[in-house]
Write an enzyme that holds these catalytic residues in place. Structure first.
Site, PDB file in Angstrom:
ATOM      1  CE  LYS A 293      34.358  42.940  -7.720  1.00 37.29           C
ATOM      2  NZ  LYS A 293      33.152  42.838  -8.537  1.00 37.29           N
TER       3      LYS A 293
ATOM      4  N   GLY B 278      31.778  40.334 -27.719  1.00 39.40           N
ATOM      5  CA  GLY B 278      31.980  39.342 -26.649  1.00 39.40           C
ATOM      6  C   GLY B 278      30.810  38.384 -26.595  1.00 39.40           C
TER       7      GLY B 278
ATOM      8  N   GLY C 171      30.535  35.503 -24.645  1.00 36.40           N
ATOM      9  CA  GLY C 171      30.737  34.596 -23.517  1.00 36.40           C
ATOM     10  C   GLY C 171      29.399  34.259 -22.889  1.00 36.40           C
TER      11      GLY C 171
ATOM     12  CB  VAL D 208      26.585  38.190 -20.260  1.00 35.81           C
ATOM     13  CG1 VAL D 208      25.462  39.213 -20.403  1.00 35.81           C
ATOM     14  CG2 VAL D 208      26.825  37.894 -18.788  1.00 35.81           C
TER      15      VAL D 208
HETATM   16  P1  NAD Z   1      32.847  35.798 -20.234  1.00 36.73           P
HETATM   17  O1  NAD Z   1      34.286  35.717 -19.868  1.00 36.73           O
HETATM   18  O2  NAD Z   1      32.009  34.555 -20.223  1.00 36.73           O
HETATM   19  O3  NAD Z   1      32.708  36.429 -21.712  1.00 36.73           O
HETATM   20  C1  NAD Z   1      33.487  37.464 -22.193  1.00 36.73           C
HETATM   21  C2  NAD Z   1      33.696  37.195 -23.672  1.00 36.73           C
HETATM   22  O4  NAD Z   1      34.358  38.329 -24.234  1.00 36.73           O
HETATM   23  C3  NAD Z   1      34.573  35.969 -23.924  1.00 36.73           C
HETATM   24  O5  NAD Z   1      33.946  35.138 -24.885  1.00 36.73           O
HETATM   25  C4  NAD Z   1      35.863  36.578 -24.438  1.00 36.73           C
HETATM   26  O6  NAD Z   1      36.538  35.733 -25.348  1.00 36.73           O
HETATM   27  C5  NAD Z   1      35.365  37.844 -25.103  1.00 36.73           C
HETATM   28  N1  NAD Z   1      36.377  38.885 -25.281  1.00 36.73           N
HETATM   29  C6  NAD Z   1      37.374  39.247 -24.427  1.00 36.73           C
HETATM   30  N2  NAD Z   1      38.093  40.254 -24.965  1.00 36.73           N
HETATM   31  C7  NAD Z   1      37.516  40.554 -26.144  1.00 36.73           C
HETATM   32  C8  NAD Z   1      37.793  41.513 -27.153  1.00 36.73           C
HETATM   33  N3  NAD Z   1      38.840  42.343 -27.075  1.00 36.73           N
HETATM   34  N4  NAD Z   1      36.979  41.567 -28.245  1.00 36.73           N
HETATM   35  C9  NAD Z   1      35.935  40.703 -28.346  1.00 36.73           C
HETATM   36  N5  NAD Z   1      35.647  39.765 -27.425  1.00 36.73           N
HETATM   37  C10 NAD Z   1      36.425  39.690 -26.346  1.00 36.73           C
HETATM   38  O7  NAD Z   1      32.220  36.924 -19.304  1.00 36.73           O
HETATM   39  P2  NAD Z   1      30.675  37.186 -19.013  1.00 36.73           P
HETATM   40  O8  NAD Z   1      30.319  36.549 -17.723  1.00 36.73           O
HETATM   41  O9  NAD Z   1      29.874  36.903 -20.242  1.00 36.73           O
HETATM   42  O10 NAD Z   1      30.700  38.757 -18.745  1.00 36.73           O
HETATM   43  C11 NAD Z   1      30.823  39.682 -19.826  1.00 36.73           C
HETATM   44  C12 NAD Z   1      30.965  41.088 -19.278  1.00 36.73           C
HETATM   45  O11 NAD Z   1      29.830  41.405 -18.477  1.00 36.73           O
HETATM   46  C13 NAD Z   1      32.175  41.302 -18.363  1.00 36.73           C
HETATM   47  O12 NAD Z   1      32.633  42.613 -18.529  1.00 36.73           O
HETATM   48  C14 NAD Z   1      31.596  41.149 -16.970  1.00 36.73           C
HETATM   49  O13 NAD Z   1      32.354  41.852 -16.005  1.00 36.73           O
HETATM   50  C15 NAD Z   1      30.234  41.761 -17.157  1.00 36.73           C
HETATM   51  N6  NAD Z   1      29.242  41.268 -16.196  1.00 36.73           N
HETATM   52  C16 NAD Z   1      28.976  39.936 -16.134  1.00 36.73           C
HETATM   53  C17 NAD Z   1      28.029  39.484 -15.225  1.00 36.73           C
HETATM   54  C18 NAD Z   1      27.688  38.022 -15.127  1.00 36.73           C
HETATM   55  O14 NAD Z   1      26.671  37.692 -14.496  1.00 36.73           O
HETATM   56  N7  NAD Z   1      28.446  37.125 -15.736  1.00 36.73           N
HETATM   57  C19 NAD Z   1      27.360  40.389 -14.386  1.00 36.73           C
HETATM   58  C20 NAD Z   1      27.635  41.771 -14.494  1.00 36.73           C
HETATM   59  C21 NAD Z   1      28.589  42.181 -15.417  1.00 36.73           C
END
Ligand code: NAD
Length: 352
Positions: free
Chosen positions: A80, A185, A187, A189
């Protein structure tokens, strides 16, 4: 602080500090274990209050990548990188080019990818200086389209499959019709997961700190919006955390009523001991690094050039891994996280 005596050191193979005076880059790359292949893990950019905080984060995250890739049967080790800086105001092309040089200096022992605070644009800037970058180009998607290096569709698909396995194991249900799911959340995913759940007949309760994301889910998926703190105590079948880490903590644990927790967020448990409390409560927890491995699988296939069909089949293997975790947890009486760690160690040892 000494790195070798650090509580999170855990036999890291290499920890390197990088600094570039011209761009202001300050970064750390940690390589935990390369038994199964080169160390692959995201590059996080964050406003760490101290260097120690950055070191702790990078050590814990890189070890987590070793386990995640081993459990997902990938030919990758764990590593990382962290950049100490503000992801909103501290970015520049020079900074990411310097980071690219830093990654390149390790000669491919570490391969970087996007993480919190970085995305495809930053990977493209690093790719100007090193080929040891994943997620910087366009590729064929297994849903038939073409997309950039964003791995989130694979992550969401893996979570969707893993959630189904958890529901079958804990609730004895084969389909998701009428299943009540709370998604935290919306976002990249979370929204994709919610869309797949809706397509399978589930009813959704959703929250996000960004109002537009909530509105989209209400309008497009017929979801019910709830307040940020109300998402935990809902009388639902599944809680799907897809926002940030440490959301299972003593405070939320008391409120949580869902018999299944299955979501994408990394490091969902604020403390490893909480897995035992969840088990005592009768709550089936899908270990985060097992269920959200679709992203790293996607990144790996981008590197190795596997086809979209091969990628899809590998992501589908997440279901079998979770089935094994749940079955062994039931037979052995150990928590799902303890079993996932054990299985990752077994796969790692098998590769030695
Ligand atoms: P993202 O930033 O696109 O989405 C996260 C969402 O959570 C955003 O819409 C944000 O506004 C919302 N959010 C933040 N704080 C919040 C809260 N307190 N209450 C409610 N909503 C809140 O991220 P992502 O890529 O969708 O990833 C989501 C999670 O999955 C993260 O923890 C990330 O580490 C994990 N993850 C993502 C991937 C990937 O491929 N993107 C892979 C493995 C793990």
């Amino acid at each position: 602080m000494s790195v070798f005596s650090h509580v999170d050191f855990d036999h890291h193979e290499q920890v390197v500090y990088g600094h570039d005076k011209a761009s202001g880059l300050k970064a750390i790359i940690a390589i935990h274990d390369t038994t199964l292949g080169p160390a692959l893990g995201g590059c996080r950019m964050w406003r760490y209050a101290t260097d120690d905080e950055a070191l702790r984060d990078v050590l814990r995250l890189s070890r987590g990548m070793t386990y995640k890739s081993a459990l997902a049967r990938l030919p990758l080790g764990g590593g990382k990188a962290v950049i100490i800086g503000d992801p909103h105001s501290g970015k520049s092309e020079a900074l990411f080019q310097a980071m690219g040089d830093f990654v390149d200096s390790l000669g491919g022992r570490y391969i970087t990818a996007a993480d919190s605070g970085t995305g495809v644009a930053e990977m493209q800037m690093m790719a100007e200086r090193t080929r040891h970058v994943a997620g910087a180009g366009q590729r064929e998607a297994f849903d038939g389209g073409v997309r950039n290096g964003d791995p989130s569709p694979s992550t969401a698909y893996g979570v969707f499959l893993g959630l189904q396995v958890a529901v079958k194991h804990r609730l004895g249900r084969d389909d998701l019709k009428g299943l009540k799911v709370a998604v935290q959340g919306l976002g990249q995913v979370g929204f994709s997961l919610a869309r797949q759940l809706k397509g399978a007949g589930a009813e959704l309760w959703v929250t996000d700190i960004v109002e537009a994301n909530v509105r989209r889910a209400v309008e497009q998926l017929g979801a019910t919006a709830v307040g940020q703190n109300d998402i935990y105590g809902l009388d639902v079948d599944v809680f799907a955390p897809c926002a940030m880490g440490a959301i299972i903590n003593p405070h939320t644990l008391e409120a949580l009523r869902a018999p299944v927790i299955a979501g994408a967020a990394n490091n969902q448990l604020a403390d490893a001991q909480l897995a035992e409390e969840l088990q005592r409560k009768g709550c089936l927890y899908a270990p985060d690094y097992a269920i959200n491995a679709g992203g790293i699988i996607d990144v790996c296939y981008e590197r190795t050039g596997g086809s979209a069909a091969e990628l899809k089949a590998h992501v589908e293997g997440i279901a079998a891994t979770l089935e094994e975790i749940f079955r062994r947890s039931q037979v052995e009486g150990a928590t799902t996280t303890a079993i996932a760690d054990r299985m990752a160690q077994e796969r790692l040892q098998g590769g030695r």
